[in-house]
Design an enzyme around this catalytic site. Structure first.
Site, mmCIF file in Angstrom:
data_model
loop_
_atom_site.group_PDB
_atom_site.id
_atom_site.type_symbol
_atom_site.label_atom_id
_atom_site.label_comp_id
_atom_site.label_asym_id
_atom_site.label_seq_id
_atom_site.Cartn_x
_atom_site.Cartn_y
_atom_site.Cartn_z
ATOM 1 N N GLY A 15 0.772 -1.238 0.000
ATOM 2 C CA GLY A 15 0.000 0.000 0.000
ATOM 3 C C GLY A 15 0.805 1.290 0.000
ATOM 4 N N THR A 16 2.004 1.281 -0.622
ATOM 5 C CA THR A 16 2.747 2.555 -0.647
ATOM 6 C C THR A 16 2.065 3.572 -1.565
ATOM 7 O OG1 THR A 16 4.297 1.965 -2.434
ATOM 8 C CG2 THR A 16 4.939 1.381 -0.179
ATOM 9 N N MET A 93 -4.552 -6.834 -7.118
ATOM 10 C CA MET A 93 -4.111 -7.927 -7.985
ATOM 11 C C MET A 93 -5.243 -8.883 -8.358
ATOM 12 S SD MET A 93 -1.059 -7.018 -8.416
ATOM 13 C CE MET A 93 0.288 -6.099 -7.677
ATOM 14 N N ARG A 94 -6.389 -8.336 -8.699
ATOM 15 C CA ARG A 94 -7.505 -9.159 -9.182
ATOM 16 C C ARG A 94 -7.966 -8.614 -10.524
ATOM 17 N NH1 ARG A 94 -7.360 -13.615 -7.133
ATOM 18 N NH2 ARG A 94 -9.469 -14.034 -7.874
ATOM 19 N N ILE A 95 -8.407 -9.513 -11.395
ATOM 20 C CA ILE A 95 -8.983 -9.086 -12.676
ATOM 21 C C ILE A 95 -10.500 -9.055 -12.499
ATOM 22 C CG2 ILE A 95 -9.298 -9.743 -15.100
ATOM 23 C CD1 ILE A 95 -6.428 -10.906 -14.938
ATOM 24 N N HIS A 112 0.117 1.249 -13.189
ATOM 25 C CA HIS A 112 0.863 0.077 -13.642
ATOM 26 C C HIS A 112 2.353 0.440 -13.673
ATOM 27 C CE1 HIS A 112 1.372 -3.740 -15.722
ATOM 28 N NE2 HIS A 112 2.251 -3.117 -16.489
ATOM 29 N N GLU A 151 -10.198 -5.073 -21.132
ATOM 30 C CA GLU A 151 -8.945 -5.797 -21.367
ATOM 31 C C GLU A 151 -7.911 -5.392 -20.318
ATOM 32 O OE1 GLU A 151 -7.195 -6.036 -25.400
ATOM 33 O OE2 GLU A 151 -9.190 -5.375 -26.020
ATOM 34 N N VAL A 152 -7.107 -6.358 -19.892
ATOM 35 C CA VAL A 152 -6.136 -6.084 -18.815
ATOM 36 C C VAL A 152 -5.082 -5.066 -19.274
ATOM 37 C CG1 VAL A 152 -4.427 -7.140 -17.278
ATOM 38 C CG2 VAL A 152 -6.479 -8.413 -17.902
ATOM 39 N N ASP A 153 -4.862 -4.028 -18.482
ATOM 40 C CA ASP A 153 -3.843 -2.986 -18.727
ATOM 41 C C ASP A 153 -3.998 -2.319 -20.087
ATOM 42 O OD1 ASP A 153 -2.674 -3.585 -16.249
ATOM 43 O OD2 ASP A 153 -1.338 -5.066 -17.120
HETATM 44 C C1 GAR Z 1 2.839 -0.995 -7.641
HETATM 45 O O1 GAR Z 1 4.101 -1.029 -8.222
HETATM 46 C C2 GAR Z 1 1.754 -1.025 -8.701
HETATM 47 O O2 GAR Z 1 2.092 -0.313 -9.856
HETATM 48 C C3 GAR Z 1 1.677 -2.494 -8.995
HETATM 49 O O3 GAR Z 1 1.759 -3.100 -7.732
HETATM 50 C C4 GAR Z 1 2.565 -2.306 -6.873
HETATM 51 C C5 GAR Z 1 1.822 -2.049 -5.586
HETATM 52 O O4 GAR Z 1 2.630 -1.409 -4.656
HETATM 53 N N1 GAR Z 1 0.482 -2.822 -9.695
HETATM 54 C C6 GAR Z 1 0.412 -3.755 -10.637
HETATM 55 O O5 GAR Z 1 1.352 -4.433 -10.958
HETATM 56 C C7 GAR Z 1 -0.974 -3.908 -11.281
HETATM 57 N N2 GAR Z 1 -0.852 -4.602 -12.528
HETATM 58 P P1 GAR Z 1 2.041 -0.755 -3.361
HETATM 59 O O6 GAR Z 1 1.178 -1.817 -2.671
HETATM 60 O O7 GAR Z 1 3.250 -0.407 -2.541
HETATM 61 O O8 GAR Z 1 1.242 0.444 -3.759
#
Ligand code: GAR
Length: 212
Positions: A15-16, A93-95, A112, A151-153
């Site tokens: 969650g940063t 991280m869910r679609i 992303h 569509e994903v991303d």
């Molecule tokens: C981040 O780098 C974000 O871009 C990525 O997960 C990380 C979460 O970090 N997201 C994906 O890869 C989505 N496809 P965080 O929990 O420290 O915010």
């Protein structure tokens, strides 16, 4: 206070990105209100961060739902009950099922850790993205904030920030450099939406209620 854009943040991990939003809101750099932090992972770091700042927290554990759609319906029930107007994926991280995407047209955004359309799509998440960037010998990487579509991303890009890829980079050093830009980019993009500066997605002409 009531006319601020109400956002729901969905997070699966540390969650940063959520923290950067909280910090920018608290310091007055981002003028929106977080009305829900939802995680599919009980005990996720993002939830602890939200609790520390007394934000409404919810766990919807995907393992407890028989289908993607049932899981998504529970997410939507919380989002609608909290009257969120914009859904911000912060490392979620869910679609989603088509139901969820259709329920919130132009109202879901994602961050992303690469310069889409490169290194996006199914299987490209978290550190896997940076591994692929390094393996391909790229000289530049970065992050992308985009609307979420079926569509994903894939949905329309709001903004991108780039970083150099250095010869001595490891996955961790590259991830850290990109993450610093993510923390700037997400607030920048959400601020643009809150101020009604975008022609697409949520803007001044969009009704505030999600579709029934
Ligand atoms: C981040 O780098 C974000 O871009 C990525 O997960 C990380 C979460 O970090 N997201 C994906 O890869 C989505 N496809 P965080 O929990 O420290 O915010």
């Amino acid at each position: 206070m009531n006319d601020k854009l109400k956002i729901a943040c969905l997070a699966s991990g540390g969650g940063t990105n959520l923290q950067a939003l909280i910090d920018n809101i608290e310091s007055g750099r981002l003028d929106v209100r977080i009305v829900a932090v939802i995680s599919n992972v009980p005990g996720a770091g993002a939830l602890a961060r939200a609790q520390k700042h007394r934000l409404p927290c919810f766990v919807v554990n995907n393992k407890e739902y028989a289908s993607r759609q049932l899981f998504d319906r529970e997410l939507a029930a919380i989002i609608d009950r909290q009257e969120a107007q914009l859904i911000c994926l912060c490392g979620f991280m869910r679609i989603f099922s088509p139901f969820f995407i259709d329920h919130y047209p132009g109202r879901i955004i994602n961050i992303h850790p690469a310069l889409l359309p490169a290194y996006g799509g199914k299987g490209f998440y978290g550190h896997k993205v940076h591994e692929a960037v390094l393996a391909s010998g790229e000289k530049v990487s970065g992050c992308t904030v985009h609307f979420v579509d079926q569509e994903v991303d894939h949905g329309p890009i709001i903004l991108q920030r780039s970083v150099p890829v250095l010869p001595e980079d490891t996955v961790d050093t590259l991830a850290d450099r990109v993450l610093k830009e993510e923390h700037l980019a997400y607030s920048q993009a959400i601020g643009m939406i809150a101020r009604g500066e975008l022609e697409i997605g949520l803007n001044k002409n969009t009704p505030l209620k999600a579709r029934p």
